[in-house]
Design an enzyme around this catalytic site. Sequence first.
Site, PDB file in Angstrom:
ATOM      1  N   SER A 304     -15.069 -52.148  11.874  1.00  0.00           N
ATOM      2  CA  SER A 304     -16.556 -52.131  12.571  1.00  0.00           C
ATOM      3  C   SER A 304     -17.547 -51.944  11.600  1.00  0.00           C
ATOM      4  CB  SER A 304     -16.672 -51.001  13.522  1.00  0.00           C
ATOM      5  OG  SER A 304     -17.405 -51.103  14.386  1.00  0.00           O
ATOM      6  N   ASP A 315     -20.642 -60.624   0.077  1.00  0.00           N
ATOM      7  CA  ASP A 315     -21.639 -61.787   0.442  1.00  0.00           C
ATOM      8  C   ASP A 315     -22.674 -61.930  -0.863  1.00  0.00           C
ATOM      9  OD1 ASP A 315     -19.831 -62.621   2.178  1.00  0.00           O
ATOM     10  OD2 ASP A 315     -21.341 -63.038   3.848  1.00  0.00           O
ATOM     11  N   LYS A 329     -12.386 -55.689  13.511  1.00  0.00           N
ATOM     12  CA  LYS A 329     -13.241 -55.365  14.705  1.00  0.00           C
ATOM     13  C   LYS A 329     -14.599 -55.713  14.466  1.00  0.00           C
ATOM     14  CE  LYS A 329     -14.999 -51.820  17.683  1.00  0.00           C
ATOM     15  NZ  LYS A 329     -16.607 -52.264  17.562  1.00  0.00           N
TER      16      LYS A 329
END
Length: 454
Positions: A304, A315, A329
């Site tokens: 999460s 990224d 998740k």
Amino acid sequence: MFTNGSRKKKMVVGFALVVAVLVVFIGISTQRHAAAEGKGSDYESIELFTDVMAIIKKSYVDEVDTKKLIYGAINGMLSSLDPHSSFMAPETYKEMKIDTKGAFGGLGIEISTKDGVLTVISPIEDTPAFKAGIKAGDQILKIDDKFTKDLNINEAVKRMRGPKGTKVVLTIMREGYEKPQEFTLVRDVIQVKSVRSRLLDDGYGYVRIAQFQEKTDEDLTKALKALKEENKGDLKGLVLDLRNDPGGLLDQAVRVVDHFIAEGQMVVYTEGREKDSKMQFTAKKGGKEPNYAIVVLINGGSASASEIVAGALQDHKRAIIMGTQSFGKGSVQTIIPLSDDSGLRLTTARYYTPKGRSIQAKGITPDITVERLELPKETAEKKEFMHIREKDLEHHFENEDKTDQGAAKKDVKKEKEKGTQQKIDDALKNDYQAMRALDLLKGWDILKTMGPGK
């Protein structure tokens, strides 16, 4: 008087009107039926539900409380959706609000259901579960003498919680076990410290985030400041440890990333059916860390919010992600308070990394995969004793230092010890993944100094 012809005419007209009304009635009825079917026969289903409840209320062997029936029905409804949507009775809802503040009673295990089996996402650091050796991926088959197969998550949590000092037995199945094993745990008041930090070595910091709570960002700010003060200057690199971090508050994950990326850069975005479920979170200005190297550690217990942090830093090429595949998740749960002080935890959106990657059921893939290994617990003195060096040989040449640094011989030993003695906490020096992360940071720093003219 009416003639026979006029009577026949009126009868025909009357018959035509009846037929027309019937046609209209049938048409409307058909439309309504089609509309109901188009909506999944909502009205018929509700009627079926009320019929069943009435039969239970009237004919069940014992008298049944209506609220208990309703709560049970809602639980069943939500459990049919996904593992993370659930209904919280007033007592459970109250406990959930306490959990986010970092203090609650129980064992310290974050759980979910995987393939219909109650599964440990992660044991929380320094809790009874963590100390007893419960691991991410463990399957909980029984809580005391109760099989977990028919338990939803809320019921399982309720059974594991209890007064401090009381015992609970978990029957665990783990990869590598030939048969389930029993773990006896003693309940405690769980005080989760969200952020821990220390210097691994001169210039290299370590920050561990155990869970994303209301004060995680505030605690991280303090930790980074303390590391800088202890180091007497900016860090050269940072190990950000998100292993076995089950997640928590989305806004805190966003604020953590905010420390390390430029203003305006995307942290995470969410997409759902409702307009309010479509959100974008970007970095704000101010409070940025220097552009030092970062290694983020993750594993199968990272879920999460911790995956949001790892995904965003990956990224934006702000950090190297090291460890093993994370939990996966990638959904957002909205907490909706209900009229009787109960609450609804409902999955309302999926979240995506800045480059549009969905983490759901996949997780974050490390840039460098490093499995967890247990290093032999040898002391530095023992390691030194086991290795013969030039200085240990008879008649060895003494070192003639021809540099003009002006350091006295009596200070050489002291400076050498200071430079080589790593400030590594006992809990980390045998942590293979953490040491690999530190080595990578040091190698990174060395490589920057290499090249022509340097």
